[in-house]
Write a protein that holds these residues in place. Structure first.
Motif, short mmCIF file in Angstrom:
data_model
loop_
_atom_site.label_atom_id
_atom_site.label_comp_id
_atom_site.label_asym_id
_atom_site.label_seq_id
_atom_site.Cartn_x
_atom_site.Cartn_y
_atom_site.Cartn_z
N ALA A 137 0.84 -1.21 0.00
CA ALA A 137 0.00 0.00 0.00
C ALA A 137 0.87 1.25 0.00
CB ALA A 137 -0.94 0.00 1.21
N ALA A 138 1.95 1.24 0.76
CA ALA A 138 2.83 2.41 0.81
C ALA A 138 3.52 2.61 -0.55
CB ALA A 138 3.88 2.24 1.91
N THR A 141 0.90 3.96 -3.05
CA THR A 141 0.56 5.35 -2.75
C THR A 141 1.70 6.29 -3.13
OG1 THR A 141 -0.77 4.55 -0.90
CG2 THR A 141 -0.23 6.89 -0.91
N CYS A 144 1.82 7.37 -6.79
CA CYS A 144 0.68 8.12 -7.36
C CYS A 144 1.06 9.55 -7.68
CB CYS A 144 -0.46 8.14 -6.33
SG CYS A 144 -1.41 6.63 -6.34
N ASP A 145 0.09 10.24 -8.25
CA ASP A 145 0.17 11.69 -8.45
C ASP A 145 1.46 12.09 -9.15
OD1 ASP A 145 -0.72 14.31 -8.22
OD2 ASP A 145 0.37 14.64 -6.36
N LEU A 267 -7.58 -0.20 -2.16
CA LEU A 267 -7.44 1.25 -1.96
C LEU A 267 -8.28 2.04 -2.95
CD1 LEU A 267 -3.56 1.51 -1.51
CD2 LEU A 267 -5.31 1.51 0.28
N ASP A 268 -8.77 1.38 -4.00
CA ASP A 268 -9.47 2.07 -5.08
C ASP A 268 -8.58 3.16 -5.69
OD1 ASP A 268 -11.45 2.54 -6.87
OD2 ASP A 268 -12.88 3.40 -5.48
N ILE A 269 -7.31 2.81 -5.84
CA ILE A 269 -6.33 3.74 -6.41
C ILE A 269 -5.71 3.06 -7.62
CG2 ILE A 269 -3.94 4.48 -6.05
CD1 ILE A 269 -4.70 5.46 -3.33
N ARG B 106 -7.84 9.60 -0.77
CA ARG B 106 -7.39 9.62 -2.17
C ARG B 106 -7.07 11.05 -2.62
NH1 ARG B 106 -10.86 5.10 -2.46
NH2 ARG B 106 -12.68 6.42 -2.71
N VAL B 109 -3.70 11.70 -1.40
CA VAL B 109 -2.73 10.97 -2.23
C VAL B 109 -2.42 11.79 -3.48
CG1 VAL B 109 -2.41 8.93 -3.68
CG2 VAL B 109 -3.39 8.67 -1.39
N TYR B 110 -3.45 12.44 -4.01
CA TYR B 110 -3.25 13.24 -5.22
C TYR B 110 -2.91 14.70 -4.91
CZ TYR B 110 -4.26 9.28 -8.09
OH TYR B 110 -4.16 8.05 -8.69
N ALA B 138 -2.03 3.86 3.36
CA ALA B 138 -2.15 4.87 2.29
C ALA B 138 -2.26 6.26 2.90
CB ALA B 138 -3.36 4.57 1.42
#
Lengths: 514, 514
Positions: A137-138, A141, A144-145, A267-269, B106, B109-110, B138
């Motif tokens: 998870a880390a 995450t 991302c972005d 995580l729905d990511i 989320r 995260v973004y 997360a």
């Protein structure tokens, strides 16, 4: 990871019959001498080794009851499959070594760029089971972005390909396709493959099961034929009929991806970098040389704006080029579901309707499949631009694609009829109106609550499309379920979300009140 | 979260005696009618409700063996404690609702800023058990690397305070202290509290157990007296002797912090924002009005440079001010361990040596405690700057602090002797040399592998300090352990890490070879 300790007497392996999902877990009695002498009760992760140097790292649960004996170590289903031993086989336990590559994950969390070698170490440790779910998870995450540039995505993709098997089809060109997703019912692949094989293109297609959606191509195809083929069986099918529509899961393609995707789902990511690495690593491992990427764009699709689609496409192109893969990108309309069915069997019915040229077959699904097949034809055959789609539609009209589809199903073990669900619920329009909006995400949620994709007959059947006039008292969609409980959950969700299908009828309402 | 379903017949609760650490887990038989009719086998999280509307969300493990019966639902220890019911009590299961606040996670995260209300929703859902560990991971990861500005840290801190109990000591001023940590053996608190109470300051001190270190103040104090006091017992102790040294865990102070910290530990991540929110939320919830923050700075301490220390201090000040807390920050030397002992009982021995003015007591521990106590005195008493430390040293020298410490221990239930470990291993210097470097992090790791803090007598006893001349053949440190297994793990680690204590002896070596 050769770390078999010598000091400790072995324990007897016991399969507990506990499904802990993807996290391998071991069970040890708190009162056992080994737990006390080795200080295991304070550990959250432990290393287990069997004869022959095979070892796994697993989560440790301490048992304070008499579920197991002092000289036993219990295995969850995931742990049992990973270590792959016989009941009562000797197992040695020890403290796991610190996972060095977690320092790279922390570096990424703090915004540092990672090298090819650092991605290799991370992916190696993930595949060898050294990461707990919180570590995955880390990592997800931290990526991302826009935290990964194209070079890092390339490194990640390469590391993921190297972590598993790679199919060599012994063909000069292997075409493949992928849809970025988010559009329920968009099940073009079986039609596309039928068209391409009808055109004489050899196309060994492996597909995945659903990750976050109500159906994957493998789930849908499984309601029509046998899809769990070995690599040899796939080769045999491809050699005899020119194409296959098999599940890719029987071959270990990009196994890191499978582990990451489970946590992404929780995580729905689904970050851009991970998405590209996931898609391209699976395609390269599956032996593709040419790949078409379908990116549906719409307000409730995965990609919500043309700007985002352009950015994603640029990264896809950059990474594919670095990895020697020919790529073509199609932007398609992502404003509403495709066809009528959402869910494995319901989508299979749409596919059959298109292939069989049924009178009421969904035009949108046919047209999409033809556009994609046409674009893929143009990638590998010397035909003028725009000609591909015409040729593709011809294969459908003439029945050549349907014949090829039947041949593929027969070669894979025989064709069968998709099942029908016993429990249904229709959502009725309470007023006249025009359909102005359909929420793809919430529709998928309804289909999943109804049991899709685990229950193949479950899902949603759509009766309306954008712009369609609806009369009060007529059904807009029907939920299909295999159990009453699941039907109820889906209906509950539907009754709480009135914006799944929006009708323009406000003016009329006001007139009534006036 | 009132979501008791009516459709399903209840199951009988069964305590399985499985310790799944902090993740509450439920066990359900795959073959049971409820599992099939409700479609539970595809869930990873489930909602369980008991009579009286109490409910928990837990991870779901499916049992494929006969460990439980069809009409039972099994509880892990964490799940059992959370729902708090009797064996065989009726339990209803259902699909949990989607956790809305995960959309805020989320957003973070973004890279989006979060509002006070968004932090409140996240913390509320964390405390009510709706986040799985991957969701906590997360959230923690998304808050790293300066992703929280001071206003967001303030919002997070406030949300964390509101999520639990808050002690009201009914005192105009409540002094408290916190050390940012990373320095093994730095156990000043019991000495500081003894000095302050000897000076007439009323100081109700609650401390935590170790999170990532080999000992917390509560762990150390537990080897000397009883620390698990109720709030009433603490009040009684404070009223009778002017101070207490109790464990804060019996009161529910900032419970979100306890859940986040477990995952931070697994990730080995401790971001600035989370650190400040964690520390200040606990202090405010414990009723503090004035707080001193000790920040040790050193290459292997938690804060590695003065620049990082200044940045951390500025955020601490900004957030404390917003929350109406008086704050003072001390930067201290973080280049090496403090005192001799690392681990609960070994640190307790150092504390006794300082309080009793023993001839060989560790000067560095005494001086640090005096500086901190002096700075705290100056926060609440009208004395000239610099005078505080002189007054503090006086309390030690005169024995007044020792008398107060004995009085506190007596009031808390009686004083006891810290235990001694049965198994030991001394690390011998193989050459003459000067100690040029000591790695705090690796020393802590050795102490933890040896069993600290769970085994109170375990840890490391240091025989050298920076700059000290060491003769070949003399011990540099001694590992203490309560089991042979743990001693072996610590020794293994020691033998693989030769840089834990570095000696300057290269020149001499070369001369020998020449």
């Amino acid at each position: 990871m050769n770390f078999v300790p010598e000091r400790m007497a072995p324990l007897r392996a016991r399969r507990m019959g506990i499904d802990t999902h993807h996290e391998p877990t071991l069970y040890l009695r708190a009162e056992s001498p080994v737990c006390r002498s080795e200080g295991f009760e304070s550990l959250s992760r432990i290393l287990a080794s069997s004869h022959g140097d095979k070892c796994i790292i697993a989560s440790l649960n301490i048992i304070t009851s008499d579920l197991i004996a002092d000289d036993e170590v219990g295995f969850s289903e995931a742990a049992w499959k990973r270590l792959n031993i016989e009941p009562d086989a000797p197992v040695w336990l020890s403290h796991p070594r610190p996972v060095q590559s977690l320092s790279h994950v922390r570096a990424k969390v703090y915004g540092h760029r990672l090298s090819q070698d650092q991605f290799r170490e991370i992916i190696h440790d993930i595949v060898s089971g050294q990461y707990a779910e919180v570590h995955l998870a880390a990592f997800i995450t931290a990526c991302c972005d826009d935290q990964l540039d194209d070079e890092e995505i390339t490194s990640l993709t390469r590391a993921m390909v190297e972590s598993g098997s790679r199919i060599d089809w012994k063909l000069p060109v292997v075409l493949d396709k992928h849809c970025v997703g988010g559009l329920p019912g968009n099940r073009t692949t079986p039609i596309v493959i039928s068209i391409l094989t009808a055109c004489g293109v050899t196309i060994p297609k492996t597909s995945s099961r659903a990750i976050t959606s109500p159906a994957g191509t493998a789930d849908t195809m499984e309601t029509l034929t046998h899809v769990s083929l070995s690599l040899d069986e796939m080769r045999h099918v491809v050699n005899s009929v020119g194409g296959c529509l098999a599940w890719g899961g029987s071959v270990r393609l990009s196994p890191a991806d499978d582990l990451l995707i489970q946590v992404e789902r929780a995580l729905d990511i689904d970050s851009e970098g991970q998405l590209i690495a996931s898609v391209l690593s699976k395609k390269i491992a599956a032996g593709a040389t040419h790949v078409l990427i379908d990116i549906p764009v719409g307000p409730t699709a995965k990609v919500r704006s043309q700007e985002a689609a352009d950015k994603l496409a640029a990264s896809f192109r950059a990474v594919a080029t670095q990895l020697g893969l020919e790529i073509r990108i199609l932007f398609t309309d992502g404003s509403q579901p495709v066809g009528r069915g959402i869910g494995p069997a319901l989508e299979a019915r749409d596919i059959l309707a298109v292939l069989q040229n049924q009178a009421d077959s969904p035009d949108d699904l046919r047209d999409r499949a033809a556009v994609i097949a046409g674009a893929m034809l143009e990638m590998v055959q010397d035909i003028p631009a725009g000609e591909g789609v015409r040729i593709a539609l011809e294969q459908l009209k003439s029945g050549a694609a349907w014949n090829k589809f039947m041949a593929i199903c027969a070669a894979q073990g025989g064709m069968k009829s998709p099942p029908l669900a016993p429990y249904r619920y229709a959502l009725i329009a309470h007023q006249d109106g025009i359909v102005t909006n359909i929420d793809n995400r919430k529709l998928s949620k309804v289909a999943k609550l109804a049991g899709a994709p685990a229950d193949p007959a479950a899902g949603v059947e759509m009766h309306v499309h954008l712009g369609q006039a609806v009369e009060s008292g007529t059904p807009m969609l029907t939920i299909h379920a295999e159990s009453v409980g699941e039907l109820n959950y889906a209906v509950d969700y539907l009754s709480e979300h009135h914006d799944i299908i929006s009708l323009a009828h406000e003016r009329r309402e006001k007139e009534k009140h006036a």
